[in-house]
Design an enzyme around this catalytic site. Structure first.
Site, PDB file in Angstrom:
ATOM      1  N   GLU A  81      -2.856   7.749  -4.425  1.00 45.17           N
ATOM      2  CA  GLU A  81      -3.418   7.180  -5.663  1.00 45.17           C
ATOM      3  C   GLU A  81      -4.882   7.614  -5.806  1.00 45.17           C
ATOM      4  O   GLU A  81      -5.599   7.675  -4.822  1.00 45.17           O
ATOM      5  CB  GLU A  81      -3.370   5.642  -5.598  1.00 45.17           C
ATOM      6  N   ARG A  96       0.859  -1.183   0.000  1.00 42.11           N
ATOM      7  CA  ARG A  96       0.000   0.000   0.000  1.00 42.11           C
ATOM      8  C   ARG A  96       0.897   1.235   0.000  1.00 42.11           C
ATOM      9  O   ARG A  96       1.881   1.294   0.749  1.00 42.11           O
ATOM     10  CB  ARG A  96      -0.925   0.016   1.223  1.00 42.11           C
ATOM     11  N   HIS A 125       0.063   0.201  -9.575  1.00 43.60           N
ATOM     12  CA  HIS A 125      -0.668  -0.654  -8.623  1.00 43.60           C
ATOM     13  C   HIS A 125      -1.243  -1.876  -9.349  1.00 43.60           C
ATOM     14  O   HIS A 125      -2.424  -2.191  -9.254  1.00 43.60           O
ATOM     15  CB  HIS A 125      -1.783   0.147  -7.926  1.00 43.60           C
TER      16      HIS A 125
END
EC number: 1.1.1.290
Length: 378
Positions: free
Chosen positions: A237, A208, A254
């Site tokens: 993000e 993350r 990601h």
């Protein structure tokens, strides 16, 4: 029964249509009007699931086709009596193979043997444990840091994060995101930790974004100190720090967990959970969904060395194919999500059938997750 599914969940329509009427919708933002008469909602990590989204709605079950759940307010769902399921471990193999693809590329570029390096794994859950097993199969030394597991008394030689920073040549993060509490992982790699990394350390974050302080990392790189950095996840993000992307070795959108197998596992896990929730339990065999792989079979002569492993791994997935597109569009609104939505099909190592005339190569490749068999040369 109306089931809303994220339009980017593969196989969701064909599976969930066995249970009711399926409507595919964008995950960010969810069209709120569709929630009014829906019974279930199937999401990915881009959808924030909380009272603001679902309060006063008829949704009785939420499934997330992801291993991580920090986008879901589980406490509120429980309080509201809404059923919930995630897909733990669904994309763990994909993330491990992303890390390997990056490491094999850096090792070739910088001329080192992975067997001479020590890898510090921070977070030894589904991803970290699989990564450890594959690295150790190759004879690569690993150091493990997982305070929750250490405190539970789990089996394993768990070290402190400080020890990993001192001893590891490669530091890779595979933790959940906890913003507070005794096991807080928000900015686990903070300014102090980043400042203590030995020159030449490889830093990888594929869990993350906020686990690594992006501002502090950029400051260290701007100071001209040598680190090799691989980032698949970013603070803020879908926005990202473009200046940081320009300074690192590999940057992706990601997608570390984005294999076809991983996505299909995520969908099937929440499908099975929901079918059980409504009393119509069904099981799905993954291989009945997946298409035939691109390569039929590969023949490998002789033992397995690092250059050969790199060739095999990159035949299935070369991380550079995802680095270049992000650099082209970084900073343009909407493009980060577009890269994820229009992601090129990617398979796992298990999709590659390797015939080896060397028994030890077959055994090792099999341990690493390839579909390898020993076939002695005649």
């Amino acid at each position: 029964m109306k089931i809303l599914v994220d339009e980017n969940m593969p196989y969701a329509r064909e599976l969930f249509s066995r249970l009711g009427e399926v409507k595919a919708v964008p995950g960010r933002p969810i069209p709120v009007a569709e929630l009014d008469d829906a019974d279930a909602l199937m999401v990915r990590s881009v959808t924030k699931v909380n009272e603001a989204l679902l309060g006063g709605k008829s949704i009785k079950f939420v499934g997330t086709a992801t291993a991580g759940t920090d986008h879901v307010d589980e406490a509120w769902l429980k309080q509201a009596g809404v059923g919930f399921s995630a897909a733990p471990g669904c994309n763990a193999i994909a993330v491990v193979e992303y890390v390997f693809s990056a490491l094999l590329m850096l090792a070739e570029r910088d001329g080192f043997a992975l067997s001479d390096r020590t890898v510090g794994i921070v977070g030894v859950g589904n991803v970290g444990a699989r990564l450890q097993a594959r690295l150790e199969a190759l004879g690569i030394r690993t150091l493990l840091c997982d305070p929750p597991r250490a405190d539970r008394g789990d089996e394993g030689d768990f070290r402190s994060l400080d020890e990993l920073v001192q001893e590891a040549d490669i530091l890779t993060f595979h933790t959940p995101l906890y913003k507070e509490g005794p096991y807080k992982t928000l900015h686990l790699a903070d300014e102090a930790l980043i400042g203590r990394l030995k020159p030449g350390t490889i830093l990888i974050n594929a869990c993350r974004g906020p686990v690594v302080d992006n501002t502090a990392l950029l400051a260290r790189l701007n100071a001209g100190q040598s680190l090799s950095v691989v980032l698949d996840v970013w603070e803020g993000e879908p926005d990202l720090n473009v200046a940081l992307l320009e300074k690192i070795d590999i940057g992706t959108s990601h997608i570390a967990g984005y294999t076809l197998e991983g996505k299909a596992r995520g969908t099937t896990q929440v499908f099975e959970a929901y079918s059980t929730f409504i009393g119509r339990a069904q099981k799905v065999a993954l291989d009945t969904l997946l298409p035939a792989p691109e390569f039929g079979r590969i023949t490998l002569h002789g033992p397995l060395d690092q250059p050969t492993l790199k060739r095999l791994a990159h035949l299935v997935y070369d991380v550079r194919r995802d680095d270049a597109p992000l650099r082209k569009v970084a900073g343009i609104p909407g493009e980060f999500d577009k890269l994820r939505k229009n992601y090129l099909e990617r398979r796992e190592w298990s999709s590659l059938y390797v015939m080896c005339d060397d028994a030890s190569a077959a055994t090792l490749l099999h341990k690493l997750g390839f579909n390898a068999v020993h076939h002695p040369a005649h």
